[in-house]
Design an enzyme around this catalytic site. Structure first.
Site, PDB file in Angstrom:
ATOM      1  N   ASP A 264       0.866  -1.169   0.000  1.00  0.00           N
ATOM      2  CA  ASP A 264       0.000   0.000   0.000  1.00  0.00           C
ATOM      3  C   ASP A 264       0.915   1.236   0.000  1.00  0.00           C
ATOM      4  O   ASP A 264       2.151   1.128   0.102  1.00  0.00           O
ATOM      5  CB  ASP A 264      -0.959   0.002   1.194  1.00  0.00           C
ATOM      6  CG  ASP A 264      -2.166   0.922   0.950  1.00  0.00           C
ATOM      7  OD1 ASP A 264      -2.111   1.733   0.005  1.00  0.00           O
ATOM      8  OD2 ASP A 264      -3.151   0.838   1.700  1.00  0.00           O
TER       9      ASP A 264
HETATM   10  C1  BGC Z   1      -5.016   3.371   0.331  1.00  0.00           C
HETATM   11  C2  BGC Z   1      -5.239   2.371  -0.774  1.00  0.00           C
HETATM   12  C3  BGC Z   1      -5.052   3.036  -2.118  1.00  0.00           C
HETATM   13  C4  BGC Z   1      -3.670   3.636  -2.173  1.00  0.00           C
HETATM   14  C5  BGC Z   1      -3.308   4.246  -3.511  1.00  0.00           C
HETATM   15  C6  BGC Z   1      -3.745   4.181   0.143  1.00  0.00           C
HETATM   16  O1  BGC Z   1      -3.694   5.234   1.033  1.00  0.00           O
HETATM   17  O2  BGC Z   1      -4.980   2.695   1.567  1.00  0.00           O
HETATM   18  O3  BGC Z   1      -6.503   1.817  -0.659  1.00  0.00           O
HETATM   19  O4  BGC Z   1      -5.254   2.110  -3.151  1.00  0.00           O
HETATM   20  O5  BGC Z   1      -3.585   4.644  -1.171  1.00  0.00           O
HETATM   21  O6  BGC Z   1      -3.992   5.383  -3.779  1.00  0.00           O
END
Ligand code: BGC
Length: 742
Positions: free
Chosen positions: A262
């Protein structure tokens, strides 16, 4: 490209080029428009690594994607196309209801169609991979991200997981699909206290029974990617969890796709106190099986050193790169690096009328009618009753929720737009009454620009004017529609709350309207189940609209005026009060159950100051008219392993309306070596039934589905009796027993 050629390509890459494939950066590194979805920090990586990077985050639009790809291909010795990945969670430009609303449809077939449409829209804009679906099971609406989940039930979530993956990936081979990246693996939904980014502690049986099945269903449906969770599960951060990723996901489940971290979560292994430093974090993540580092410098700056020190093998890097290259190859990027990206396609596909029609249908099915006293709904289109539509959501276009980051709220049909299409001008008025939220401190904590705070919070004078206007409209009306809700910023990522109430200014307005003693139809817009206890008791009807998406206003008007008979059923319990949380219908019974305990009333499992039951249970929702469940028949009462429980539920539509009914089947394992939930959903069918009709709905349930996980995480199915329940929600009362014999 043939597999052998791909192998040759991998063999010909320098170490730098290989590491580059494992690095994901966001738009600003490519001079592209960027949507911020995490903390913005400078990464501290070399320009060479930027040039060699393998994928991009949240850059969309055919023109922009083509430009970035073209420039990228000019760099590096081996022109390897970039993968464009984006957060397209519940619609791209045509936005559906938030996933919690999608969960309330109980209609996986429609969901598959909707996600297929989304893939068509977004692939035209050059997107290859979407970070969806989010498959975290949720039990605590304090967590803002319940918005992104289809709810609290493992079986229902699994149906949606399959539907979403199938819809997204259906047209993958011909450039019009999106690869699905399921997330956040695993357990993020159980963040303690519902506080964002908090840790989860989940027992092995609970994890396997409830939190993992939707992931497994998506993997079995062929999801191409998995995102590791940035939270910790039982003390181990998802990003460094070798047991979950390498052992379970890859070895046991046979997943051979790409695993991505993530946002910045590899470097956060240091903050968790799990890694010594960023280099160590890179080692832990790659060893666990994370292939791509999203927005952190750990792989870019650390993998080479780790290799030189002999702390990881080149084989480990090669395996990760191979998986990334294979995904690019499966998507056909080596033959056509622009894939579906086309301005021409964008103009036909995005927000086309057929896509809007599916969004309208989905919103209709997602909206849940929670109360309808004296059948005040549906309203007649032609009557001499005057309707006052009042509230901050009366004509608000921001009905798409915070995670529809690529959409434009100006494309939304508002409630007022929808109502206008149904009624003659003379019969209604629209007034805002108050802002959604007037708490400046709330906006300030996000560093919101002064100008947009001003746009959100009216001056005291303007607010007073609005309020007076709405009270005047209300006084002149026969029926009030009160359109209220939480602010989009109050839910979604980093939107945890402890008080799940309407903002006080809305409560004040509502109470003033109540004093007029006219029937109030309350419509609630929210990213989560709110505490609606007071609102429900003072309203004649209550409609849970969620953030209903681009076509929300049409769908709501269809329901208010009877062009669609509401069929939505909650996929998450609605609390009576916050202190009950977390809650879920499939809890274990205690030794001192409130209903069945022999003890006197003090020493039972309950609260002394609140009911312990939810305000509205899982599976609940009303439709117009009346329907009764008259019979549950199970063909054979004794079965053996491997056999199927054949059953029939008889329903009678004794009302005056045609409708859909979601027939729900639950079961309870009466005695087991690990105590079992009071009820577990095991099957459901969404059936159409005409007014006056009687229907027999058939269910075939393989008995092997009735097992559970023991403390060691092994699946068990023990002989003994099982009780089945049929009904319209998780309080389902029609019951029959069977026995599993050896
Ligand atoms: C979130 C994810 C997301 C990623 C990319 C993160 O902060 O937890 O769900 O896909 O950002 O944008």
């Amino acid at each position: 490209m043939k597999s052998q050629q791909l192998r040759q390509l991998l063999d010909s890459l320098s170490l730098d080029e290989k590491i580059g494939q494992l690095v994901q950066l966001s738009g600003e590194f490519y001079q592209a428009q960027n949507i911020a979805t995490g903390p913005q920090k400078s990464l501290g990586i070399t320009q060479n690594m930027v040039d060699l990077s393998g994928s991009v985050l949240n850059v969309t639009g055919a023109e922009q994607v083509k430009r970035v790809q073209e420039e990228h291909l000019k760099k590096g010795k081996h022109p390897i196309p970039l993968l464009f990945m984006a957060d397209i969670i519940y619609g791209y430009h045509t936005v559906y209801p938030i996933p919690l609303g999608i969960g309330a449809t109980w209609d996986p077939k429609l969901v598959e169609e909707a996600y297929h449409n989304t893939a068509d829209e977004a692939s035209a804009s050059g997107v290859d991979v979407t970070f969806a679906p989010m498959l975290d099971l949720v039990r605590d609406p304090r967590w803002g991200r319940v918005l992104e989940s289809t709810g609290e039930d493992a079986m229902l979530n699994s149906h949606f997981a399959r539907a979403m993956v199938n819809g997204l990936q259906k047209d993958l081979p011909n450039g019009r699909g999106l690869a699905a990246c399921i997330k956040h693996f695993a357990g993020y939904g159980a963040a303690e206290g519902g506080r964002e980014y908090n840790s989860a502690d989940i027992s092995l049986p609970n994890l396997k029974q409830n939190y993992l099945p939707a992931y497994r269903a998506a993997v079995d449906a062929g999801a191409k990617m998995v995102m590791a969770s940035l939270s910790t599960l039982n003390g181990v951060p998802g990003t460094g969890d070798q047991w979950l990723i390498d052992d379970m996901l890859r070895k046991q489940w046979g997943f051979d796709g790409v695993v991505i971290s993530d946002y910045a979560s590899i470097q956060e292994l240091v903050d968790h106190g799990f890694a010594q430093d960023r280099e160590d974090a890179a080692r832990l993540a790659i060893t666990a099986g994370v292939d791509i580092d999203m927005k952190s410098p750990c792989y870019a700056n650390g993998l080479e050193q780790l290799l030189n020190k002999g702390r990881i093998s080149e084989e480990k890097i090669n395996q990760a790169v191979w998986r990334v290259l294979s995904l690019k190859n499966d998507l056909g990027l080596f033959e056509n690096p622009f894939r579906g990206a086309s301005i021409e396609r964008e103009s036909h596909s995005i927000l086309s009328s057929d896509k809007r029609a599916v969004a309208r249908k989905m919103s209709q099915e997602a909206i849940v009618l929670l109360k309808n006293e004296d059948e005040i709904l549906p309203l007649a289109k032609q009557s001499n009753k005057k309707i006052a539509v009042i509230g901050p959501y009366a004509d608000e276009a921001d009905l798409i929720g915070l995670w529809a980051v690529h959409a434009d709220r100006h494309d939304t049909v508002t409630l007022a737009d929808g109502i206008k299409e149904k009624l003659n001008d003379s019969y209604y008025s629209i007034s805002k009454g108050t802002d959604i939220l007037r708490d400046k401190k709330f906006f300030d904590q996000f560093g919101t620009a002064e100008e947009s705070v001003k746009r959100s919070i009216s001056s005291n004078e303007e607010e007073m004017k609005q309020r007076q206007k709405s009270l005047k409209n209300a006084a002149k009306s026969d029926i009030i529609i009160f359109a209220c809700g939480e602010h989009p910023l109050q839910s979604s990522e980093a939107g945890s709350r402890v008080l799940l109430r309407l903002p006080q200014n809305q409560v004040d307005l509502f109470n003033e309207l109540v004093e007029l003693q006219k029937p109030i139809i309350t419509i609630v817009f929210s990213g989560r189940p709110l505490v609606l206890t007071d609102l429900v008791s003072k309203s004649s009807a209550l409609v849970q609209a969620w953030f209903p998406g681009t076509e929300g206003g049409h769908a709501l008007a269809d329901i208010l005026f009877g062009d669609y008979n509401p069929s939505g059923r909650l996929s998450m319990s609605m609390p009576y009060i916050e202190g009950q949380l977390p809650m879920h219908y499939d809890h274990l019974s205690t030794g001192r159950s409130e209903e069945t305990s022999q003890h006197n009333s003090r020493f039972v499992s309950r609260y002394v100051d609140s009911p312990s039951k939810p305000l509205f249970p899982f599976g609940f929702g009303l439709s117009y008219g009346e329907l009764v469940y008259s019979k549950l028949v199970i063909e054979r009462s004794q079965l053996k392993l491997g056999e199927t429980v054949e059953s029939y539920v008889t329903i009678n539509n004794i009302g005056n309306y045609n409708r859909y009914e979601v027939v729900q089947i639950y079961f309870h394992d009466d005695v087991a070596s690990v105590a079992q939930p009071v009820k577990r959903l095991v099957d459901f069918k969404r059936v159409f039934i005409k007014a006056g009709e009687t229907k027999q709905v058939k269910f075939s349930i393989p008995i092997n589905q009735l097992g559970f996980y023991d403390r060691k995480g092994n699946y068990q199915l023990e002989p003994g009796t099982f009780t089945f329940f049929a009904g319209s929600d998780s309080m389902a009362m029609l019951s029959e027993q069977i026995e599993l014999i050896q």
